[in-house]
Design a protein around this motif. Structure first.
Motif, short mmCIF file in Angstrom:
data_model
loop_
_atom_site.label_atom_id
_atom_site.label_comp_id
_atom_site.label_asym_id
_atom_site.label_seq_id
_atom_site.Cartn_x
_atom_site.Cartn_y
_atom_site.Cartn_z
N ARG A 27 0.80 -1.23 0.00
CA ARG A 27 0.00 0.00 0.00
C ARG A 27 0.83 1.28 0.00
N ARG A 28 2.13 1.17 0.24
CA ARG A 28 2.98 2.36 0.27
C ARG A 28 3.88 2.49 -0.96
N ASN A 29 3.60 1.73 -1.99
CA ASN A 29 4.43 1.78 -3.20
C ASN A 29 4.09 3.05 -3.97
N PHE A 30 4.99 4.03 -3.87
CA PHE A 30 4.73 5.34 -4.48
C PHE A 30 4.51 5.23 -5.98
N ALA A 31 5.33 4.44 -6.66
CA ALA A 31 5.21 4.33 -8.12
C ALA A 31 3.84 3.80 -8.51
N ALA A 32 3.37 2.78 -7.80
CA ALA A 32 2.05 2.21 -8.12
C ALA A 32 0.94 3.23 -7.88
N LEU A 33 1.01 3.93 -6.76
CA LEU A 33 0.00 4.93 -6.44
C LEU A 33 -0.04 6.03 -7.50
N HIS A 34 1.13 6.53 -7.84
CA HIS A 34 1.21 7.62 -8.81
C HIS A 34 0.79 7.15 -10.21
N GLN A 35 1.32 6.02 -10.64
CA GLN A 35 1.02 5.54 -11.98
C GLN A 35 -0.45 5.17 -12.14
N LEU A 36 -1.07 4.68 -11.07
CA LEU A 36 -2.51 4.41 -11.15
C LEU A 36 -3.26 5.71 -11.42
N GLY A 37 -2.88 6.76 -10.72
CA GLY A 37 -3.51 8.06 -10.96
C GLY A 37 -3.32 8.54 -12.38
N VAL A 38 -2.12 8.42 -12.90
CA VAL A 38 -1.83 8.83 -14.27
C VAL A 38 -2.65 8.00 -15.26
N CYS A 39 -2.71 6.71 -15.00
CA CYS A 39 -3.46 5.79 -15.87
C CYS A 39 -4.95 6.12 -15.86
#
Length: 70
Positions: free
Chosen positions: A43-55
């Protein structure tokens, strides 16, 4: 950090890489699925959080994307 935490983080990183490949190829629903799975693993993976938002933004879901980019 326990070995289980490390394996979850490693799994999340691999899912982000998979999502990025889908994203670059224009397969946005598949990329979203990978990013969400990465977040479920870590839940703290910054890349996943950010990339999901971009996607999500690229899919025309700007309201939903903001919660992930923040």
């Amino acid at each position: 950090m326990t070995s289980n935490d490390r394996s979850s983080a490693q799994c999340a990183d691999e899912l982000v890489l998979c999502g990025t490949a889908h994203h670059k190829a224009g397969r946005l629903p598949q990329a979203e699925e990978c990013y969400r799975a990465a977040i479920a693993a870590d839940r703290r993976n910054f890349a996943a959080l950010h990339q999901l938002g971009v996607c999500l933004n690229a899919q025309g879901k700007p309201d939903e994307c903001m919660q992930w980019i923040r």
